[in-house]
Design an enzyme around this catalytic site. Sequence first.
Site, PDB file in Angstrom:
ATOM      1  N   GLN A  50       0.842  -1.194   0.000  1.00  0.00           N
ATOM      2  CA  GLN A  50       0.000   0.000   0.000  1.00  0.00           C
ATOM      3  C   GLN A  50       0.872   1.236   0.000  1.00  0.00           C
ATOM      4  O   GLN A  50       1.995   1.218   0.502  1.00  0.00           O
ATOM      5  CB  GLN A  50      -0.914   0.064   1.237  1.00  0.00           C
ATOM      6  CG  GLN A  50      -2.278  -0.600   1.083  1.00  0.00           C
ATOM      7  CD  GLN A  50      -2.252  -2.044   1.515  1.00  0.00           C
ATOM      8  OE1 GLN A  50      -1.426  -2.429   2.354  1.00  0.00           O
ATOM      9  NE2 GLN A  50      -3.132  -2.862   0.969  1.00  0.00           N
ATOM     10  N   ASN A  68      -4.063   1.312  -2.973  1.00  0.00           N
ATOM     11  CA  ASN A  68      -3.682  -0.058  -3.308  1.00  0.00           C
ATOM     12  C   ASN A  68      -2.876  -0.096  -4.603  1.00  0.00           C
ATOM     13  O   ASN A  68      -2.950   0.833  -5.409  1.00  0.00           O
ATOM     14  CB  ASN A  68      -4.939  -0.922  -3.474  1.00  0.00           C
ATOM     15  CG  ASN A  68      -5.689  -1.093  -2.169  1.00  0.00           C
ATOM     16  OD1 ASN A  68      -5.090  -1.281  -1.118  1.00  0.00           O
ATOM     17  ND2 ASN A  68      -7.015  -1.000  -2.237  1.00  0.00           N
ATOM     18  N   HIS A 154     -14.689  -7.336   5.345  1.00  0.00           N
ATOM     19  CA  HIS A 154     -13.989  -8.621   5.432  1.00  0.00           C
ATOM     20  C   HIS A 154     -14.971  -9.773   5.535  1.00  0.00           C
ATOM     21  O   HIS A 154     -16.016  -9.652   6.184  1.00  0.00           O
ATOM     22  CB  HIS A 154     -13.093  -8.670   6.683  1.00  0.00           C
ATOM     23  CG  HIS A 154     -11.892  -7.791   6.603  1.00  0.00           C
ATOM     24  ND1 HIS A 154     -10.646  -8.266   6.267  1.00  0.00           N
ATOM     25  CD2 HIS A 154     -11.749  -6.458   6.812  1.00  0.00           C
ATOM     26  CE1 HIS A 154      -9.784  -7.255   6.268  1.00  0.00           C
ATOM     27  NE2 HIS A 154     -10.425  -6.153   6.596  1.00  0.00           N
ATOM     28  N   CYS A 212      -1.935  -8.541   7.332  1.00  0.00           N
ATOM     29  CA  CYS A 212      -3.042  -7.611   7.107  1.00  0.00           C
ATOM     30  C   CYS A 212      -3.631  -7.256   8.457  1.00  0.00           C
ATOM     31  O   CYS A 212      -4.213  -8.112   9.130  1.00  0.00           O
ATOM     32  CB  CYS A 212      -4.103  -8.239   6.203  1.00  0.00           C
ATOM     33  SG  CYS A 212      -5.566  -7.202   5.971  1.00  0.00           S
TER      34      CYS A 212
END
Length: 272
Positions: A50, A68, A154, A212
């Site tokens: 990132q 991104n 998510h 992450c």
Amino acid sequence: MHGMSQRPFLKMHGLGNDFIVFDSRESPLAMTPALAMALADRRTGIGCDQLIVVEPSEVATVRATFWNPDGSMSPACGNGSRAVAALLGGEATIETGGGVLAASADASGAVVDMGVPQFGWDAIPLAYAMDTLSLPLAWEELENPGAANVGNPHVVFIVGDPYAVPLDVLGPLIEHDPIFPERVNVGVAALSSRSRMVLRVWERGTGLTRACGTGAVAAVAVAQRRGLADAQVTVSLPGGELVITRGDDGHMLMAGPATLAFTGSIDLEHFA
């Protein structure tokens, strides 16, 4: 002679999840999808998972914008927020697309308050209403994930062995499924105890990464909601460990290392 567009940058990482950081508090930087993609390229740019632009904020110590490698923007980035906290040092607040995060940093690393997870189907968001505790959905061997929004969306699958899952194949299938109108991050997690988890994440717009941060928060939130995990869970990712703690107020604290790898400067006109 340096061109006027010679910009300093920092290369930072949290557990090998790596970032290009531009501190543009003093001189504004116009980031674009094309420029973010070019800089993120590991062969022809600087290379990163990132890219982070740190700017002035009217509501916090700084504002952080996360890009991104595919040129899309991410409202939240847990490891990236820890990197920003480490850059600032001490106590700070960070304005992100996912809200204002409280953070603190010292020599041992950084802690970021990632807020309270959202579990409403429309908060994830999903295309239509369904039970986010266990979605009645399957993609090959991956089935019935929990869903959470921790600043970004998510889905989390509890599996026997995260490393046996072909996440490089199934991750993009799930990320781009029409049920997720804003796409989704995909986690596969296994609990060895109520306080230890092994996790791999396919990141929306990025792919497989060493770690992450939001994925760890989401996976622990789903496990806690299902009654499988205690308030504090150590999450083992390919790049190392994060400690996720749910406070009495429901806020999720993420603690872990944030490391400066190197600094440099780059002529952005080459990438225009």
